[in-house]
Design a protein around this motif. Structure first.
Motif, PDB file in Angstrom:
ATOM      1  N   GLN A  12      -0.023  -2.264  12.113  1.00 34.98           N
ATOM      2  CA  GLN A  12      -0.796  -2.321  13.347  1.00 34.98           C
ATOM      3  C   GLN A  12      -2.243  -2.734  13.068  1.00 34.98           C
ATOM      4  OE1 GLN A  12       1.949  -2.460  15.353  1.00 34.98           O
ATOM      5  NE2 GLN A  12       0.510  -1.647  16.831  1.00 34.98           N
TER       6      GLN A  12
ATOM      7  N   GLY B  21      -4.362  -7.069  14.604  1.00 30.12           N
ATOM      8  CA  GLY B  21      -5.398  -7.326  15.600  1.00 30.12           C
ATOM      9  C   GLY B  21      -6.222  -8.576  15.332  1.00 30.12           C
TER      10      GLY B  21
ATOM     11  N   MET C  65     -12.983  -6.163  20.577  1.00 26.53           N
ATOM     12  CA  MET C  65     -12.664  -5.647  19.244  1.00 26.53           C
ATOM     13  C   MET C  65     -13.927  -5.293  18.486  1.00 26.53           C
ATOM     14  SD  MET C  65      -9.592  -8.257  18.206  1.00 26.53           S
ATOM     15  CE  MET C  65      -9.564  -7.738  16.496  1.00 26.53           C
TER      16      MET C  65
ATOM     17  N   ASN D  39     -10.195  -2.135  17.895  1.00 26.01           N
ATOM     18  CA  ASN D  39      -8.899  -2.768  18.140  1.00 26.01           C
ATOM     19  C   ASN D  39      -8.033  -1.971  19.109  1.00 26.01           C
ATOM     20  OD1 ASN D  39      -9.929  -4.362  16.134  1.00 26.01           O
ATOM     21  ND2 ASN D  39      -8.126  -4.270  14.818  1.00 26.01           N
ATOM     22  N   LYS D  40      -8.056  -0.650  18.973  1.00 26.32           N
ATOM     23  CA  LYS D  40      -7.181   0.167  19.823  1.00 26.32           C
ATOM     24  C   LYS D  40      -7.602   0.065  21.278  1.00 26.32           C
ATOM     25  CE  LYS D  40      -5.196   4.780  20.298  1.00 26.32           C
ATOM     26  NZ  LYS D  40      -5.159   6.169  19.746  1.00 26.32           N
TER      27      LYS D  40
ATOM     28  N   ARG E  45      -6.545  -3.214  22.980  1.00 24.46           N
ATOM     29  CA  ARG E  45      -5.139  -3.608  22.854  1.00 24.46           C
ATOM     30  C   ARG E  45      -4.638  -4.351  24.083  1.00 24.46           C
ATOM     31  NH1 ARG E  45      -5.598   1.741  23.831  1.00 24.46           N
ATOM     32  NH2 ARG E  45      -4.179   2.780  25.292  1.00 24.46           N
ATOM     33  N   ARG E  46      -5.155  -4.036  25.273  1.00 24.63           N
ATOM     34  CA  ARG E  46      -4.736  -4.775  26.466  1.00 24.63           C
ATOM     35  C   ARG E  46      -5.178  -6.230  26.370  1.00 24.63           C
ATOM     36  NH1 ARG E  46      -6.789  -3.186  32.474  1.00 24.63           N
ATOM     37  NH2 ARG E  46      -8.800  -3.581  31.459  1.00 24.63           N
TER      38      ARG E  46
ATOM     39  N   ILE F 177      -5.925  -7.926  23.684  1.00 26.30           N
ATOM     40  CA  ILE F 177      -5.216  -8.602  22.592  1.00 26.30           C
ATOM     41  C   ILE F 177      -3.819  -9.008  23.046  1.00 26.30           C
ATOM     42  CG2 ILE F 177      -4.259  -8.309  20.276  1.00 26.30           C
ATOM     43  CD1 ILE F 177      -6.647  -6.452  19.673  1.00 26.30           C
ATOM     44  N   ALA F 178      -3.125  -8.109  23.772  1.00 26.83           N
ATOM     45  CA  ALA F 178      -1.799  -8.449  24.298  1.00 26.83           C
ATOM     46  C   ALA F 178      -1.878  -9.633  25.255  1.00 26.83           C
ATOM     47  CB  ALA F 178      -1.195  -7.232  24.998  1.00 26.83           C
TER      48      ALA F 178
ATOM     49  N   HIS G 128       4.654  -8.141  24.330  1.00 24.88           N
ATOM     50  CA  HIS G 128       3.279  -8.015  24.811  1.00 24.88           C
ATOM     51  C   HIS G 128       3.229  -7.796  26.321  1.00 24.88           C
ATOM     52  CE1 HIS G 128       1.783  -8.950  20.865  1.00 24.88           C
ATOM     53  NE2 HIS G 128       2.532 -10.030  20.819  1.00 24.88           N
TER      54      HIS G 128
ATOM     55  N   ALA H 216       3.978  -4.137  26.794  1.00 24.11           N
ATOM     56  CA  ALA H 216       2.804  -3.315  26.447  1.00 24.11           C
ATOM     57  C   ALA H 216       1.739  -3.406  27.534  1.00 24.11           C
ATOM     58  CB  ALA H 216       2.233  -3.776  25.109  1.00 24.11           C
TER      59      ALA H 216
END
Length: 420
Positions: free
Chosen positions: A273, A277, A343, A348-349, A352-353, A355-356, A408, A411
């Motif tokens: 994980q 990213g 980021m 990164n966490k 995450r939206r 990035i997806a 993705h 997610a």
């Protein structure tokens, strides 16, 4: 696209230097690169022109630009470590490199080595970094990431079946042994057929009975370890992707020291994980460079090609396609830069939206723009006489690499339903 308010003076200088390097040294040698691959006894070996360009880029300090770790000012200009750029600052540089598929390696910024270097820098022990990270940073060796398996849906990494068990020839008196023993069948292990590949990062299960996301581990495996068989290089829509290549690989009773484990047993999913990213940002920005170049070629073709008593550029349908392409490219670029900024600022966490979203949007956009560029080029567009067909094959593949669109989308939907 330059936005001085968002980018440091140093970042803007790097963007211009990379752009100038591409124009002066990379684009003029695209044909040379392909000629050398075709003439090589082993097409999966680095062509001489690539080594020449790597040396020049390193001498000019255009090296490892993806790494946020800045070399000390007193260091040699060809220092291994990076330029200290943020994800946002590096993103536009990545777009410029992406205009030529093999160009990122000129600057030692190519996948999967970038992801593997980030893993080693973030999770490796001092000994692991000395043995493997240093030569990778120097561009002396190449590496591969062995996760995907043909027998399971590997978009869900918890499905993998490869095993990592503790054993050893000196096992006795109830001891667990002094080695990790690996068994597994992998494929799409990028760079595994390559002559210069010296390292695999292998993902497998150390404890199938543990919690779902604590079963997997990652181990460093030297390429020359007994029991590794590169079964074949895999083709993508007929392209072998030389000199990089994507391999089907079998690991049969492959033995490595216990010290080759990364971070510790059960930490493999966590590492995976963390690895993905930045890599997704890089992929998406390279695709934007591909689409930008395709738009330029489409416009040039439309102005010079005559059909039905006039240039194609006078046809309304084509003009609208160019306009739609421009809208799509700029929208995707801004969304990707926004994800990179997230980021950098919230991690990164939390991003995450975003990035997806970019992982869905950028490959789809690139495929649409390339498809239209191929259409404008007619039969030439599907031939090997332009870069478009190979670029389309590569771009379509990236709708699967690092997770297919459906993963993705799922997610993203979950985050929306939670009110993210």
């Amino acid at each position: 696209m330059n936005a001085p308010a968002l980018f440091s003076k140093r970042s803007l200088e790097f963007q211009e230097r990379v752009r100038a390097f591409m124009e002066a040294h990379v684009h003029p040698h695209e044909a040379t690169f392909h000629r050398e691959i075709e003439a090589a006894e082993n097409p999966f070996s680095t062509p001489p022109i690539l080594e020449t360009l790597k040396k020049r880029a390193k001498e000019e300090g255009l090296w490892n630009l993806f790494l946020p770790i800045e070399a000390e000012p007193s260091d040699d200009p060809a220092a291994h470590y990076g330029a200290g750029l943020s994800n946002l600052e590096y993103a536009l540089i990545c777009e410029v490199m992406g205009r030529v598929e093999w160009a990122p390696e000129v600057f030692n910024c190519n996948a999967p080595d970038t992801g593997n270097m980030e893993v080693l820098a973030r999770y490796g022990t001092p000994a692991q970094r000395e043995e493997w990270l240093e030569p990778l940073l120097a561009g002396e060796i190449r590496s591969s990431f062995a996760m995907t398996e043909p027998d399971v849906a590997s978009s869900d990494a918890t499905n993998i079946r490869s095993s990592i068990v503790r054993g050893g020839r000196d096992r006795r008196d109830g001891q667990d042994g002094d080695e990790w023993v690996l068994n597994g069948h992998k494929w799409w292990a990028t760079q595994s057929p390559r002559a210069e590949c010296r390292l695999f990062i292998f993902m497998g299960k150390t404890d199938p009975d543990a919690a779902r996301h604590l079963q997997q581990s990652m181990v460093l495996v030297p390429r020359d370890t007994p029991g590794i068989e590169v079964v074949r290089p895999l083709h993508v829509f007929g392209y072998d992707s030389a000199p990089v290549g994507h391999g089907e690989v079998r690991f049969t009773d492959v033995r490595v020291p216990l010290d080759n484990m990364l971070l510790g047993p059960g930490r493999g999913f966590e590492i995976a994980q963390g690895r993905l990213g930045p890599g997704r940002i890089h992929h998406c920005m390279r695709l934007i460079g591909v689409a930008e170049r395709a738009l330029e070629d489409m416009a040039a073709r439309a102005k010079t090609r005559v059909a039905f008593s006039g240039p194609l550029a006078e046809r309304g349908a084509l003009r609208h396609a160019l306009a739609e392409g421009r809208l799509a490219v700029d929208q995707a670029r801004l969304l990707t830069l926004h994800a990179a900024h997230m980021m950098d600022t919230v991690g990164n966490k939390a991003a995450r939206r975003e990035i997806a979203m970019i992982k869905i949007v950028a490959p789809r956009m690139a495929c649409r723009v390339l498809d239209q560029a191929i259409q404008v080029h007619g039969a030439l567009g599907v031939s090997p006489d332009t870069w478009l067909a190979a670029a389309y094959a590569h771009s379509r593949t990236l709708r699967l690499a690092d997770g297919p669109d459906e993963v993705h989308l799922e997610a993203l939907a979950k985050l929306e339903l939670r009110g993210a």
